[in-house]
Design an enzyme around this catalytic site. Structure first.
Site, PDB file in Angstrom:
ATOM      1  N   GLY A   9    -113.054   9.243 -61.313  1.00 13.33           N
ATOM      2  CA  GLY A   9    -112.649   9.943 -60.111  1.00 13.33           C
ATOM      3  C   GLY A   9    -111.567   8.799 -59.492  1.00 13.33           C
ATOM      4  O   GLY A   9    -111.130   7.857 -60.292  1.00 13.33           O
ATOM      5  N   CYS A  10    -111.456   8.896 -58.387  1.00 11.97           N
ATOM      6  CA  CYS A  10    -110.627   8.023 -57.664  1.00 11.97           C
ATOM      7  C   CYS A  10    -110.787   6.376 -58.046  1.00 11.97           C
ATOM      8  O   CYS A  10    -112.025   6.123 -57.701  1.00 11.97           O
ATOM      9  CB  CYS A  10    -110.765   7.976 -56.029  1.00 11.97           C
ATOM     10  SG  CYS A  10    -109.617   7.251 -55.158  1.00 11.97           S
ATOM     11  N   PHE A  11    -109.955   5.732 -58.457  1.00 11.57           N
ATOM     12  CA  PHE A  11    -110.015   4.332 -58.876  1.00 11.57           C
ATOM     13  C   PHE A  11    -110.504   3.459 -57.941  1.00 11.57           C
ATOM     14  O   PHE A  11    -110.974   2.384 -58.089  1.00 11.57           O
ATOM     15  CB  PHE A  11    -109.196   3.868 -60.011  1.00 11.57           C
ATOM     16  CG  PHE A  11    -107.594   4.143 -59.170  1.00 11.57           C
ATOM     17  CD1 PHE A  11    -107.231   4.239 -58.036  1.00 11.57           C
ATOM     18  CD2 PHE A  11    -106.660   4.311 -60.397  1.00 11.57           C
ATOM     19  CE1 PHE A  11    -105.996   4.410 -57.725  1.00 11.57           C
ATOM     20  CE2 PHE A  11    -105.357   4.649 -60.115  1.00 11.57           C
ATOM     21  CZ  PHE A  11    -105.040   4.568 -58.552  1.00 11.57           C
ATOM     22  N   CYS A  28    -112.868   3.700 -55.794  1.00  5.51           N
ATOM     23  CA  CYS A  28    -114.226   3.600 -55.788  1.00  5.51           C
ATOM     24  C   CYS A  28    -115.069   2.988 -56.935  1.00  5.51           C
ATOM     25  O   CYS A  28    -115.741   2.007 -56.878  1.00  5.51           O
ATOM     26  CB  CYS A  28    -114.889   5.088 -55.917  1.00  5.51           C
ATOM     27  SG  CYS A  28    -114.491   6.186 -54.435  1.00  5.51           S
ATOM     28  N   CYS A  62    -106.423  10.761 -50.793  1.00  6.93           N
ATOM     29  CA  CYS A  62    -106.416  10.185 -52.262  1.00  6.93           C
ATOM     30  C   CYS A  62    -105.340  10.817 -53.056  1.00  6.93           C
ATOM     31  O   CYS A  62    -104.999  10.579 -54.051  1.00  6.93           O
ATOM     32  CB  CYS A  62    -107.708  10.455 -52.971  1.00  6.93           C
ATOM     33  SG  CYS A  62    -108.211   9.366 -54.262  1.00  6.93           S
TER      34      CYS A  62
END
Length: 227
Positions: free
Chosen positions: A55-57, A59, A20
């Site tokens: 968080g990580c986009f 997801c 990521c």
């Protein structure tokens, strides 16, 4: 970013470590050649808009794309002061932005309150401070943006309800912030989940979140995702 052990074992943990934060190259060797920033939907003005960071986009985008009434989900950056941020800078923690998504939805089909309930209970863990799972740093912080007093009330009400019901064992640390500006991410980040099913990060982090949402909120699924 620190890795977190998963049921896929040590090898997956090592692969996640790079998954990521390699902003210039993704699992298919894409990146620099697709570094042009994505545009907003051409007919975006037709829809209501919600913006969150969790968080990580990869997801959060995948979760909200499955909801009936959601027309578009765009990955990008929000909550910072710098102009025109890029993935290289944001993912490395060199800006004050967080990875975020912008949700374009039909408010007659799905409400802002429902979107916030999904955000706080299935799309991410709102009790994690400046991290989300294996991703650490302020760029992965939890944020809920409001565009009106009624949206702020809806967010505050959802948080208060979850804390009163002890849904989480730890306090919710989501920042509730007035919306200012959203910058779209690079093209290769958009709709990342469906086209990168073999990516170790997708397998170990994104897919479990998507499956959790689909199980918990089956009544919200678009027909193409319903069993």
């Amino acid at each position: 970013m620190k890795s977190r052990t998963t049921n896929l074992g040590f090898t997956l943990s090592i692969l996640l470590l790079a998954a990521c934060t390699t902003g210039s190259v993704d699992s298919n060797g894409q990146g620099e050649k697709e570094s042009e920033m994505a545009g907003l939907p051409a007919n975006a003005e037709k829809y209501a808009v919600a913006t969150v960071a969790g968080g990580c986009f990869w997801c959060t985008e995948a979760v909200f794309e499955r909801i009936k009434g959601v027309e578009y989900v765009v990955s990008g950056y929000a909550g910072g002061s710098e102009s025109n941020p890029t993935y290289e800078g944001v993912s490395a923690g060199r800006t004050s932005h967080a990875e975020a998504i912008q949700i374009y939805y039909d408010s007659k089909t799905v409400s802002f309150e429902t979107l916030m309930h999904v955000f706080f209970t299935a799309a991410h863990d709102p009790t994690q401070l400046n991290r989300q799972g294996p991703d650490t740093g302020t760029q992965y912080r939890s944020m809920a943006f409001y565009r009106s007093d009624s949206e702020k009330t809806a967010i505050d009400t959802e948080i208060a309800k979850l804390q009163k019901e002890d849904v989480y064992q730890a306090p919710i640390v989501t920042q509730v912030v007035a919306f200012d500006k959203f910058y779209t991410a690079e093209n290769y980040h958009q709709d990342y989940y469906p086209s990168h099913q073999s990516n170790p990060y997708i397998i170990g982090v994104t897919r479990p979140k998507v499956e959790k949402f689909e199980k918990k909120f089956s009544e919200l699924l678009k027909d193409e995702y319903a069993n």
